[in-house]
Design an enzyme around this catalytic site. Structure first.
Site: not given
Ligand code: MEV
Length: 446
Positions: A85, A280, A296, A393
């Site tokens: 990513e 995530k 792992d 991003h």
């Molecule tokens: C993207 O990989 C992760 C985010 O969505 C985490 C979040 O929203 O806190 C930017």
């Protein structure tokens, strides 16, 4: 077209590829060429990778990036991260730089206990089973004596074996719930070997015991396996500073920023849809280091999410608070990691990653990995609650879009500068790319 095949694993690599090409590739030559492009010219190294799994046909690359400047417990760490990513390594680097000037990260291991269970069915009298278990328990330790010898020399081994009655949840279902210390190893093979030995000894002793009727002796060992839910193998990472120190050039009052940040964490704590994305973001940092160090990541993911739901509701793994004029942000997460055994001594890049980390113990690695997760979460929430996530991003994603369009290095440099202070959208990049194509040759960077 897909079809069934017998004895596939026994074919040679070339034969497997030929089968694949004739059944799945539109253009056989191109498909085979792509697979071969990723082979390593060092035959020994390629064989090593081939033998990690079955039916290997090629290697699947992920970028290995570096996030420097991580000040953790007063010591600088350069963190290797394997991830695809675009923005993750950049975000880690930014968060590391931010906290470097504000005292750095603190991290502390809260426990290192691993878990494994023998699941069995017993339809007899429970008091007899309890009495038998208290008699036989030392023999279960004895049965694993040889297996645990090396681990005991390192102050590890089996720390407890208990009988758990689960019959309220499932008829006749019991467990031997075992806990382990595995020192610098993740210990999966060690734990599973111990469990299978314990299960055999337990069954043998029960069948030889005079306590039970023939019907009661008819127990069934359903399975013996480690658990990836390790709430007592846990680490805490945190950052903290005076609210005023949160002032940056991002034009937001530090107290407003701190309150908005805390609110964002509170939302993740009570709202599962947000909590999953929030966590995530944490796992973006965690998985990348877990993968780079040969651990792992599926086990870590499963355990982390179970922990996030430990009170029956899926919640944020991190917490934030403002007390007086101090802002604190922390993360508690179970991490069963190893720095010896498994891939750690086999995969050359894993070995190098551990060298970059200065050969950490498993506990130090737990601290580093948790810090990477907290840093990632901080970077995401900081963007989300200020300028939004897309600016940073898409800046990182720009190269992906340009590669997709087949841009040359000069065109990439032009676009990077053209979009420097703008929020990038996919549509705008394509429009600008097409507009450039229509301009005079002299004006178009090639
Ligand atoms: C993207 O990989 C992760 C985010 O969505 C985490 C979040 O929203 O806190 C930017």
């Amino acid at each position: 077209m897909a079809t069934s095949v017998n004895g596939f694993s026994k074919l040679t690599k070339q034969e497997k590829i030929a089968w694949l090409a004739s059944h799945h590739f539109k253009n056989k030559e191109t498909g085979i060429e792509i697979l071969k492009q990723y082979w390593n010219s060092d035959i020994k190294l390629q064989r090593l990778h081939d033998e990690f799994i079955e039916n290997t046909i090629s290697n699947f690359y992920l970028p290995l990036g570096i996030a420097p400047n991580f000040l953790i417990n007063g010591k600088y760490r350069t963190i290797p991260m394997a991830i695809e990513e675009s923005s993750v390594v950049a975000a880690a680097g930014n968060a590391a730089k931010f906290w470097q000037k504000r005292g750095g990260f603190k991290a502390e291991v809260l426990g290192t206990e691993k878990v494994g269970q023998v699941h069995f069915i017993y339809a007899g009298d429970v008091d007899k089973l309890r009495e038998f278990f208290s008699q036989v328990q030392p023999k279960l330790f004895d049965a694993t004596f040889e297996l645990t010898e090396n681990m005991r020399k390192r102050n590890g081994g089996i720390t407890a074996i208990t009988l758990r009655d689960k019959t309220e949840d499932l008829q006749h279902y019991y467990q031997l719930h075992c806990t382990f210390e595995t020192r610098d190893a993740m210990g999966a093979n060690f734990i599973n070997s111990c469990l299978e030995t314990i299960a055999k000894a337990f069954e043998f002793e029960l069948k030889s015991s005079d306590l039970f009727t023939p019907r009661e002796k008819d127990i069934q060992i359903v399975m013996s396996i480690l658990s990836n839910y390790v709430p007592n193998c846990k680490v805490r990472a945190s950052v903290s500073c005076k609210i005023e120190e949160l002032r940056t050039d991002k034009n937001m009052d530090p107290l407003d920023f701190a309150h908005k940040f805390v609110r964002a964490v509170e939302i993740a704590n009570i709202e599962p849809h947000r909590a999953v994305t929030h966590n995530k973001g944490i796992m973006n940092g965690i998985d990348a280091v877990v993968l780079a160090t040969g651990n792992d990541f599926r086990a870590i993911e499963a355990g982390a999410h179970a922990y996030a739901a430990k009170d029956g509701r899926y919640r944020s793994l991190s917490q934030a608070s403002i007390v007086d004029d101090v802002f604190t942000f922390s993360l508690e997460i179970p991490l069963a990691l190893g720095t010896v055994g498994g891939l750690t001594s086999l995969h050359p890049l894993v070995k190098l990653s551990l060298e970059i980390l200065e050969h950490p113990s498993a506990e130090e690695l737990m601290e580093i990995v948790a810090t990477a997760g907290l840093a990632q979460n901080f970077a995401a929430l900081r963007s989300l609650t200020t300028e939004g996530i897309q600016k940073g991003h898409m800046k990182m994603h720009l190269l992906n879009i340009l590669n997709h369009l087949g841009a040359t290095p000069k065109q990439k440099a032009y676009f990077t500068s053209h979009f420097k202070n703008k929020t990038i959208s996919h549509k705008e990049v394509i429009a600008e790319f097409n507009a450039l194509k229509e301009k005079d040759d002299a004006q178009v960077p090639k």
